[in-house]
Enzyme design. Sequence first.
Site, short mmCIF file in Angstrom:
data_model
loop_
_atom_site.label_atom_id
_atom_site.label_comp_id
_atom_site.label_asym_id
_atom_site.label_seq_id
_atom_site.Cartn_x
_atom_site.Cartn_y
_atom_site.Cartn_z
CB ALA A 34 -0.89 -0.08 1.42
CD GLU B 139 1.50 -9.29 6.71
OE1 GLU B 139 2.09 -10.40 5.98
OE2 GLU B 139 1.24 -8.32 6.00
#
Lengths: 161, 734, 338
Positions: B506, B700
């Site tokens: 990102a 994550e």
Amino acid sequence: MADTTIPERIPINLVVNGERRALEVVPWTTLLDALRDRLELTGTKKGCDHGQCGACTVLVDGRRVNSCLTLAVMKDGAEITTIEGMARDGTLHPLQQAFIDHDAFQCGYCTPGQICSAAGLLAEGRARDADEIRELMSGNLCRCGAYPNIVAAIEQAMSRS
Amino acid sequence: MKAYVGTATSRVDGRAKVTGAAKYAGEFSAKGLAHGFVVEAAIPRGRIVRIDTHEALKVAGVLEVLTHVNRPPLADTDDAWKDEVAPEKGSTFRPVYDDRIKFNGQPIALVVAEDWETAKFAATRLYVEYEEEAFATDLESERDRATEVEQPHKPRGDAAAAMTRAAVRHEADYVLPNEHHNPMELFATTVVWDVGGKLAVHDKTQGVQNVHKFLCSVFGKKPDDIRVISPYVGGAFGSALRPQYQVVLATLAALALKRSVRVVLTRQQMYGLGYRPMTIERVALGAKPDGTLDVVTHEAVAVTSRYEDFSRNDTGWAEQLYKSPNSRSSHKLVHLDVSTPSDMRAPGAASGVCALECAMDELAIALKLDPIELRLKCYSDRDQSDDVPYTSKQLRECYARGAEAFGWSRRDPAPRSMRDGKELIGWGMATGVWEALQMPVAVRIVLTANGHAEISCAASDVGTGTYTIVAQVAADALGLPIENISVRLADSTLPQAPVEGGSWMAASSAHAVLGAAEEIRRELAGLAKAIPGSPLAELDAADVALADGMVASRTRKGAAVSIADVMRHSNLERIEKEKLNEFAEDKSHARNTHSAVFAEVKVDEELGVIRVTRVVSAIAAGRILNTKTGRSQIMGGVVWGIGMALHEETVMDHRFGRIMNPNFAEYHIPVNADVHDIDVIFVDEPDERINKLGIKGIGEIGIVGVPAAIANAVYHATGKRIRRFPITLDKLLE
Amino acid sequence: MNNFDYSRASDVSDAIRLLTADPGAKLIAGGTNLIDLMKENVERPSRLIDITRLPLRDIEETAGGGLRIGALVPNSDLAYHPLVEQRYPLLASAILAGASAQLRNMASVGGNLMQRTRCAYFYDTTTPCNKRSPGTGCSAIDGLNRNHAILGTSQSCIATNPSDMSVALAALGALVHIAGPSGQRTLALTDFHRLPDDKPHLDTNLGSGEIITAIELPAHGFARNFSYLKIRDRLSYAFALVSVAAALELEGNAISEARLALGGVAHKPWRSLEAEAALRGKAATPDHFGHAADLLLQGATARSHNGFKIELARRAIVRTLMQAANATPQSQAHKKIA
């Protein structure tokens, strides 16, 4: 049958998304493989091929089933609705729109099965609250973990139908 | 004009996904497409004496059976087989390379036929003779053979001495089993063979350029000979970071047969790919009577294969989270006759932090402290490992906001003290931490005179939302409505990108878009200024911005020229800019994301049935690019955490060295009925240091801490501390 | 999958004729279990006889006030049939506890009775398994047996029957109507499935060439005091570790009739007339239920990983009987255990 013989092909007719499709299949061909490999309708997904994930869910004569455990030859004459047949004239089915609105998917691989399953669920009319939606949608795994959004999307579609 | 970054923008690839139009690797077709079916080894170790392909080849429609005996050439050096994610130490597994069997389920042949069912049928007509060798697959019985891995975390202070003098100590083993990623999509590759011998490889991968380089190397091809494409990936979670064997086999078959070939693995065969390695995590904590930590030690013993050393950072997370003058960690590997583990969502942290956070809960109980209070007492504003501050760390705010939303203050700390009829209620919490990594990524922008921009990059979108955030950032930077942006990803011929993993895509792709957009802006500014009578003529190019389809003054309202006019005046159909963005190395600060996770479980007192009824996850991860897809990412992580806590375990029969639940019926992942209220809170975390947009990745962080929060809640509900995951009801009945 | 011939049976006698003509043939209806096993190469029929067009889809009341259910009625149609919902809610509940909505739409009643074990060794053709390959040995006895049987096992096999529906049918005293080469016969559901003894490859007492035509439910449906409780490793779409079907007839607080059957613990639905008899005339109390549980679990033996099932089953039996007594049957959608 000898050890290396391929069984004979059998002609069948399916009405897929409103269109009559004639094909010849070996009896071992599942509806899922017929859709994906023969009719090139790859919207229906193969996630386990054993009826354990629901990615292959389609509607057969209006009922949701696992197409991976369905032999195509046994569905001669049946009406099949796949994800490709959900939108009408370019307008998304309310469930499809609701899935976008609620971000009810990430990778998108379980999504066609979720939407077809949800369409079956709505037709069955057995889910009255979120818990019942959860239970009756538990045959559709989503590894991205979009379940709460899937429930919200189905609730939206239910309230508008 | 409204900004898209930071909003709840719906996925730009949503329509393709809800209509079935999105095509995944195994869904591309080609003229004369042949189908390969993989045959696996049925023993864990030994060699193939003979493969009898005679009968299989007699089956009508079978084109070839590829084995180590008749395969075309493959590279023969370890270097040639190393992909960008391969472990440093070891030698990549090579399918149908030689007669060696390294793990049960290893591919040993590929049956290629005119259709998939025929190939699958013919595969049952293959007879394999093995020479079996003694093997070992059980981590626990081989624990003594563990060998130490070099760890980045240097010991601090004198852990042993500190442990001896600690007023309050807690030490325990936490055992986490092997887990498999189980993305919904089956691993698949469709290789489209072109008459010239060029290959278009549609592969399920998190990194097309990694696969591209790997294939060129393994097959001795020039970069132009192979193109790897992967526009849609049906989940991966780390499993598709490395090129998997089906891409090798499909390419091998295509080259051998000179025709297009598709290879799709079965769900069962996917258990022969990577997995989260089983670990025994030994955590020891020593505290002073006031509840401050004096020492932390963390030792992990993990599974790896005999041919590669796979290890991740399980044991270093206390360095980030908890102030302690003394610390020591070690990571050990046990080499077994199994396939190499791989990265799986928050590798290292998901397991290591689970153990650490259960241990912290146990320490809080020993100290008679509220678990949040203990964490605040030990709160570290510095990464102790490198002794540096964070670019941002709003973890305190996570604790506060999470606790408030959850209603933590109403918790009675005594185990078994809260109930609802026949159910015991447990409230548990834990901390999560992950890294905020950034990698070099290049982006190309083609702006056309009609005000449309195409953004392209080799990066993947594995469901993470890359298409959408790239479109958002581009729309803002180019001053265009998002409908005018199209995004092309995951084609090896597109500008450079690393594998999509580690939560780095990102930030990395967003800033690459900014870089290329800046080039576009500069060019447009120059052209706009040059138009005769331009209202921008007097302005410095730096004072010109792109907004609402205009090239406009940042300072003078109304001074603007439409992009379309600029292009027309300049006689340009398109402007194309490509820019590689690299982040300056800066070791002065640590970059991390954090979370505070709160879980409520209800446990049937008699039957041990556990329901996770509520989870609150408060996340500090910089600025959130898209609150809608971002929330989904975290929610998905929480669902993974539920699975890790209660359900997931790859079960092996060590007598056969064989996985016995390689399916979705017995390898349980959460189903819809297992998941209830998940409240995701994004805590404000301005971060001007980490990067221009102040963003960190969130793929994550969502899972980290969740299993521990649930395990701690189960303890709070029942008074039973389960240290062997998953927490199944039989363990509560014992 | 192996190669096989495909035939469509035109009526029941045609199906029997086809079956008799080809000893390797198998009937197929819903296919949910058979196709799965064929894909695993566990089942390798020489011929599939498609019986889905046979006229076995009716649910009709019998003269004795019971219900006769055609063997081809899909599981979901049975569960949602108004007469079943009203008179046999235990059966409806058990069916809805099993599999998924899709599978219930496909699976037939007869097929449900024929479903085979989920033993991992049965499924893995590389491991010894007496049920799959008679004489090769049982890998589960000294292997991974957390999901395996605690009752009625043998030295040859410790597999369990995975059906939920059959557990309710056993409790309700259902009959299985069978047609075969030598005519028609009827078996009690409890005699339909068999224990493994030294022939674990035989799941049922169905003879060669025989076909299930219908299930019959007796008049007594226990529609007031019943419950089906399924305990499993996740909250839906998983096979039972232990399941309990309980049905009571109460006069005041006194039990006049009791039915009790267990799933997930044996090679067949486990029912004990002794345990049920012990409840008759007793008050509906946890103590009496505990005693019945002990009788039902008499002889239960633990292997290395499934010992927990004995205590779990005992507690689940008491709990389910309490649910039945209180007329608070377990919901299959709302997961809190009543």
